[in-house]
Motif scaffolding. Sequence first.
Motif, PDB file in Angstrom:
ATOM      1  N   PRO A   1      -8.769 -32.664  -2.230  1.00 13.10           N
ATOM      2  CA  PRO A   1      -8.807 -34.006  -2.698  1.00 13.10           C
ATOM      3  C   PRO A   1     -10.350 -34.707  -2.395  1.00 13.10           C
ATOM      4  O   PRO A   1     -10.796 -35.194  -3.367  1.00 13.10           O
ATOM      5  CB  PRO A   1      -7.978 -34.732  -1.783  1.00 13.10           C
ATOM      6  N   LEU A   2     -10.903 -34.390  -1.195  1.00 15.66           N
ATOM      7  CA  LEU A   2     -12.021 -34.944  -0.835  1.00 15.66           C
ATOM      8  C   LEU A   2     -13.438 -34.127  -1.051  1.00 15.66           C
ATOM      9  O   LEU A   2     -14.072 -34.141  -0.005  1.00 15.66           O
ATOM     10  CB  LEU A   2     -11.860 -35.615   0.601  1.00 15.66           C
ATOM     11  N   LEU A   3     -13.258 -33.467  -1.971  1.00 15.71           N
ATOM     12  CA  LEU A   3     -14.493 -32.627  -2.183  1.00 15.71           C
ATOM     13  C   LEU A   3     -15.696 -33.234  -2.370  1.00 15.71           C
ATOM     14  O   LEU A   3     -16.800 -32.937  -1.661  1.00 15.71           O
ATOM     15  CB  LEU A   3     -14.341 -31.585  -3.254  1.00 15.71           C
ATOM     16  N   ALA A   4     -15.866 -34.105  -3.311  1.00 14.92           N
ATOM     17  CA  ALA A   4     -17.315 -35.082  -3.391  1.00 14.92           C
ATOM     18  C   ALA A   4     -17.483 -35.709  -2.096  1.00 14.92           C
ATOM     19  O   ALA A   4     -18.691 -35.802  -1.773  1.00 14.92           O
ATOM     20  CB  ALA A   4     -16.792 -35.786  -4.558  1.00 14.92           C
ATOM     21  N   GLU A   5     -16.556 -36.423  -1.409  1.00 14.13           N
ATOM     22  CA  GLU A   5     -16.592 -37.005  -0.389  1.00 14.13           C
ATOM     23  C   GLU A   5     -17.311 -36.280   0.986  1.00 14.13           C
ATOM     24  O   GLU A   5     -17.979 -36.751   1.707  1.00 14.13           O
ATOM     25  CB  GLU A   5     -15.301 -37.732   0.373  1.00 14.13           C
ATOM     26  N   ASN A   6     -17.058 -34.937   0.935  1.00 15.03           N
ATOM     27  CA  ASN A   6     -17.261 -34.065   2.212  1.00 15.03           C
ATOM     28  C   ASN A   6     -18.545 -33.205   1.705  1.00 15.03           C
ATOM     29  O   ASN A   6     -18.616 -32.313   2.456  1.00 15.03           O
ATOM     30  CB  ASN A   6     -16.163 -33.445   2.751  1.00 15.03           C
ATOM     31  N   GLY A   7     -18.875 -33.320   0.623  1.00 13.87           N
ATOM     32  CA  GLY A   7     -19.946 -32.451   0.116  1.00 13.87           C
ATOM     33  C   GLY A   7     -19.927 -31.095  -0.024  1.00 13.87           C
ATOM     34  O   GLY A   7     -20.706 -30.302   0.553  1.00 13.87           O
ATOM     35  N   LEU A   8     -18.559 -30.670  -0.398  1.00 14.72           N
ATOM     36  CA  LEU A   8     -18.001 -29.271  -0.161  1.00 14.72           C
ATOM     37  C   LEU A   8     -18.402 -28.597  -1.577  1.00 14.72           C
ATOM     38  O   LEU A   8     -18.395 -27.432  -1.507  1.00 14.72           O
ATOM     39  CB  LEU A   8     -16.752 -29.559  -0.002  1.00 14.72           C
ATOM     40  N   ALA A   9     -19.243 -29.055  -2.629  1.00 16.50           N
ATOM     41  CA  ALA A   9     -19.344 -28.407  -3.713  1.00 16.50           C
ATOM     42  C   ALA A   9     -20.073 -27.155  -3.860  1.00 16.50           C
ATOM     43  O   ALA A   9     -19.925 -26.161  -4.244  1.00 16.50           O
ATOM     44  CB  ALA A   9     -20.194 -29.360  -4.750  1.00 16.50           C
ATOM     45  N   PRO A  10     -20.881 -26.984  -2.807  1.00 12.88           N
ATOM     46  CA  PRO A  10     -21.713 -25.909  -2.783  1.00 12.88           C
ATOM     47  C   PRO A  10     -21.130 -24.663  -2.074  1.00 12.88           C
ATOM     48  O   PRO A  10     -21.529 -23.588  -2.429  1.00 12.88           O
ATOM     49  CB  PRO A  10     -22.937 -26.037  -1.757  1.00 12.88           C
ATOM     50  N   LEU A  11     -19.828 -24.905  -1.669  1.00 14.17           N
ATOM     51  CA  LEU A  11     -18.800 -23.729  -1.444  1.00 14.17           C
ATOM     52  C   LEU A  11     -18.197 -22.907  -2.311  1.00 14.17           C
ATOM     53  O   LEU A  11     -17.510 -22.007  -2.153  1.00 14.17           O
ATOM     54  CB  LEU A  11     -17.705 -24.270  -0.348  1.00 14.17           C
ATOM     55  N   PHE A  12     -18.274 -23.355  -3.759  1.00  7.75           N
ATOM     56  CA  PHE A  12     -17.415 -22.886  -4.736  1.00  7.75           C
ATOM     57  C   PHE A  12     -18.454 -22.484  -5.895  1.00  7.75           C
ATOM     58  O   PHE A  12     -19.547 -23.030  -6.035  1.00  7.75           O
ATOM     59  CB  PHE A  12     -16.795 -24.059  -5.462  1.00  7.75           C
ATOM     60  N   ASP A  13     -18.001 -21.379  -6.714  1.00 11.83           N
ATOM     61  CA  ASP A  13     -18.700 -20.884  -7.901  1.00 11.83           C
ATOM     62  C   ASP A  13     -19.018 -22.122  -8.869  1.00 11.83           C
ATOM     63  O   ASP A  13     -19.693 -22.203  -9.477  1.00 11.83           O
ATOM     64  CB  ASP A  13     -18.047 -19.903  -8.383  1.00 11.83           C
ATOM     65  N   LEU A  14     -17.844 -22.801  -9.045  1.00 10.43           N
ATOM     66  CA  LEU A  14     -17.652 -23.766 -10.081  1.00 10.43           C
ATOM     67  C   LEU A  14     -16.931 -25.142  -9.443  1.00 10.43           C
ATOM     68  O   LEU A  14     -15.759 -24.783  -8.811  1.00 10.43           O
ATOM     69  CB  LEU A  14     -16.910 -23.311 -11.415  1.00 10.43           C
ATOM     70  N   ILE A  15     -16.976 -26.128 -10.306  1.00 16.15           N
ATOM     71  CA  ILE A  15     -16.122 -27.315  -9.668  1.00 16.15           C
ATOM     72  C   ILE A  15     -15.587 -28.124 -10.860  1.00 16.15           C
ATOM     73  O   ILE A  15     -16.201 -28.328 -11.978  1.00 16.15           O
ATOM     74  CB  ILE A  15     -17.156 -28.503  -9.041  1.00 16.15           C
ATOM     75  N   VAL A  16     -14.225 -27.963 -10.814  1.00 14.42           N
ATOM     76  CA  VAL A  16     -13.556 -28.756 -12.013  1.00 14.42           C
ATOM     77  C   VAL A  16     -12.755 -30.124 -11.578  1.00 14.42           C
ATOM     78  O   VAL A  16     -12.432 -29.948 -10.384  1.00 14.42           O
ATOM     79  CB  VAL A  16     -12.343 -28.018 -12.462  1.00 14.42           C
TER      80      VAL A  16
END
Length: 199
Positions: free
Chosen positions: A113-128
């Motif tokens: 849920p809080l992917l953008a808020e917690n800056g977690l995008a770099p942990l994944f190959d793709l963000i949907v």
Amino acid sequence: MLKIGLTGGIGAGKSEVSRLFAAHGAVIVDSDVIAREVVAPGTDGLAAVIAEFGPQVLREDGTLDRPALGAIVFADPERLKALNAIVHPLVRARSAALEAAAAPDAVVVHDVPLLAENGLAPLFDLIVVVDAADEVRMERLVRLRGMTEEEARARMAAQASREERLAVADLVIDNGGGLAELAGRVDEVWAELARRAAA
């Protein structure tokens, strides 16, 4: 293995998209579900929470009294930090274990849920990102979840803005319409994900 970060604002329909991905064969790693599992009765997580916050955060049946705990941690940032220090490492470890158990060619969807808020995008190959206009989300929260407009607005304001979420997106699933349209859009995105996982 393809690691997907799935996110969306409250009322956007992320849970429905997660269900549709699962029906296509995705391995779903749901942070909210895991956060409950790691503090279930008999777990080290629950023992640590009781040690930190006392027995008043337990219900009579031995389960965690979330409202009682929430009243403590949301009134005091230091107490919230203490809770997160217990729960977050357990959630990360369980998520990693679920991911490690997946097949080498799996599409692993982390529902965060809080992917953008917690800056977690770099942990994944793709963000949907599951996206819907603010007024559509507001209407759903009032109609489907029984919130007042004020409650819905407060929940939405506590999350990243629509623009902030879209800024981290590699793929966007527009959920401004009905369920049939959503299913069609998820089918298209799944075909793309499966293609990338096989590559």
